[in-house]
Design an enzyme around this catalytic site. Structure first.
Site, PDB file in Angstrom:
ATOM      1  N   HIS A 175       1.870   6.277  10.443  1.00  0.00           N
ATOM      2  CA  HIS A 175       3.185   5.639  10.287  1.00  0.00           C
ATOM      3  C   HIS A 175       4.246   6.745  10.239  1.00  0.00           C
ATOM      4  CE1 HIS A 175       6.252   2.844   8.733  1.00  0.00           C
ATOM      5  NE2 HIS A 175       5.456   1.880   9.152  1.00  0.00           N
ATOM      6  N   HIS A 197       6.494  -0.594  -2.096  1.00  0.00           N
ATOM      7  CA  HIS A 197       7.278  -0.674  -0.866  1.00  0.00           C
ATOM      8  C   HIS A 197       8.477  -1.588  -1.132  1.00  0.00           C
ATOM      9  CE1 HIS A 197       7.934  -0.023   3.325  1.00  0.00           C
ATOM     10  NE2 HIS A 197       7.485  -1.169   3.779  1.00  0.00           N
ATOM     11  N   ASP A 219       2.491   1.054   3.861  1.00  0.00           N
ATOM     12  CA  ASP A 219       3.847   1.598   3.695  1.00  0.00           C
ATOM     13  C   ASP A 219       4.150   1.678   2.211  1.00  0.00           C
ATOM     14  OD1 ASP A 219       3.927   1.389   6.415  1.00  0.00           O
ATOM     15  OD2 ASP A 219       5.813   0.264   6.501  1.00  0.00           O
ATOM     16  N   ASP A 242       6.335  -4.720  12.089  1.00  0.00           N
ATOM     17  CA  ASP A 242       5.635  -3.665  12.843  1.00  0.00           C
ATOM     18  C   ASP A 242       4.129  -3.642  12.537  1.00  0.00           C
ATOM     19  OD1 ASP A 242       6.805  -2.769  10.364  1.00  0.00           O
ATOM     20  OD2 ASP A 242       6.175  -0.719  10.820  1.00  0.00           O
ATOM     21  N   HIS A 243       3.712  -4.274  11.421  1.00  0.00           N
ATOM     22  CA  HIS A 243       2.296  -4.258  11.034  1.00  0.00           C
ATOM     23  C   HIS A 243       1.533  -5.489  11.512  1.00  0.00           C
ATOM     24  CE1 HIS A 243       2.689  -0.743   8.301  1.00  0.00           C
ATOM     25  NE2 HIS A 243       3.949  -1.050   8.532  1.00  0.00           N
ATOM     26  N   HIS A 296       1.053  -5.286   4.441  1.00  0.00           N
ATOM     27  CA  HIS A 296       2.224  -6.094   4.100  1.00  0.00           C
ATOM     28  C   HIS A 296       2.696  -6.782   5.369  1.00  0.00           C
ATOM     29  CE1 HIS A 296       3.869  -2.370   5.609  1.00  0.00           C
ATOM     30  NE2 HIS A 296       5.104  -2.810   5.580  1.00  0.00           N
ATOM     31  N   HIS A 355       5.702  -6.723   7.040  1.00  0.00           N
ATOM     32  CA  HIS A 355       6.740  -6.193   7.931  1.00  0.00           C
ATOM     33  C   HIS A 355       6.250  -6.349   9.373  1.00  0.00           C
ATOM     34  CE1 HIS A 355       9.442  -3.381   5.320  1.00  0.00           C
ATOM     35  NE2 HIS A 355      10.100  -4.452   5.696  1.00  0.00           N
TER      36      HIS A 355
HETATM   37 ZN   LIG Z   1       5.916  -0.125   8.688  1.00  0.00          ZN
HETATM   38 ZN   LIG Z   2       6.974  -1.660   5.844  1.00  0.00          ZN
END
Ligand SMILES: [Zn+2]
Ligand SMILES: [Zn+2]
Length: 304
Positions: free
Chosen positions: A263, A176, A199, A90-91, A86, A88
């Protein structure tokens, strides 16, 4: 006698040459980053490397992916396929570093980036954002302009996203919410199989796709009760992730040969506690993943 021994040795070498390569029906997973948005030296941003039949596939590219790949001894130029769970931050925050640095290290093709709706847009804007770097390096150092870009490919629903040479990668929907769509991935090569949750909250669709898988890499989030009571935002954060109780129940249904947490999002609670809680629901092979942990998936699961 000497000649007989020579003939035997030569035939053995010849037979070894004919034998299937050692990596047949074998997948090797390297957890490059097992962290979250939280900056940490121990846990870099989410990223998982899968190797099958001598080929690399990368799932997410969080903070520090380039550094971890180098630590793992993987030539950056060999990363051609990236799959996003996805969008987000952080990914994906390690993506520009990886795409540009692997280009400098003479990646032979454009980077193929597959992920949920919005991935194509992300790729196009990253290409634009680094247009100045493209100009400098193609003019001054003769880097190949054809291999600079990231080619984005959107997937809006679950699908087989790669099928070649006996390797199949399937994207499936996870929960998510409100991030939609968000995907988990299943990788099959011969009898070996790996599922990466991405996630997600507790997902029945993940159970459907992961049932009986060899290795299940699953996200985890937990907070101690005091912090939860003090901070209402934490409750919201946990609502779109999976708690140790939920993960334990899920593993008990899925029955993976091994389950590994990545994660790792913990607030005032330690790893031993989340393992204990999970084990009261699932007594199988379970670990908390660490950056640079390697897992061999074949007839048996090997951690090293
Ligand atoms: Zn994440
Ligand atoms: Zn996420």
């Amino acid at each position: 006698m000497f000649y007989l021994r020579q003939i035997i040795l030569t035939s053995t070498a010849f037979l070894a040459f004919l034998a299937p390569p050692v990596y047949a029906n074998y997948i090797e997973v390297t957890l490059l980053g097992t962290g979250t948005p939280r900056p940490s030296l121990e846990r870099f941003g989410p990223s998982t490397l899968v190797q099958a039949k001598g080929q690399y596939f990368l799932f997410d590219s969080g903070r520090g992916t380039t550094i971890r790949l180098t630590q793992a001894g993987v030539p950056l130029s060999q990363i051609e396929h990236i799959y996003l769970t996805h969008l987000h931050s952080d990914h994906i925050s390690g993506l520009s570093d990886l795409s540009l640095t692997s280009w400098i290290w003479q990646r032979p093709t454009p980077l193929k980036l597959t992920g949920p709706t919005g991935t194509k847009n992300l790729a196009e804007h990253l290409n634009q954002a680094y247009a100045a770097d493209f100009d400098y390096r193609t003019k001054n150092t003769g880097l190949d302009p054809k291999t600079f870009s990231i080619e984005g490919h959107n997937i809006s629903t679950e699908d087989v996203v790669y099928k070649q040479g006996g390797i199949t990668i399937t994207a499936f929907l996870v929960d998510h919410h409100p991030v939609k769509p968000a995907f988990g991935y299943r990788i099959d090569y011969g009898n070996a199989s790996v599922v990466i949750s991405g996630d997600t909250a507790y997902s029945t669709n993940l159970i459907k796709h992961a049932k009986g898988v060899d290795l299940l890499i699953h996200e985890i989030a937990a907070a101690n009760t005091q912090l939860l009571a003090q901070n209402p935002r934490l409750k919201k954060v946990l609502s779109y992730h999976t708690t140790p109780e939920q993960a334990g129940r899920l593993f008990e249904i899925v029955q993976p040969k091994a389950a590994v947490y990545n994660h790792v999002l913990l607030f005032g609670i330690d790893e031993e506690t989340i393992l204990e809680t999970t084990r009261s629901f699932f007594q199988g092979n379970l670990r908390v993943g660490k950056d640079l942990m390697k897992i061999g998936v074949g007839e048996t699961i090997t951690f090293y």
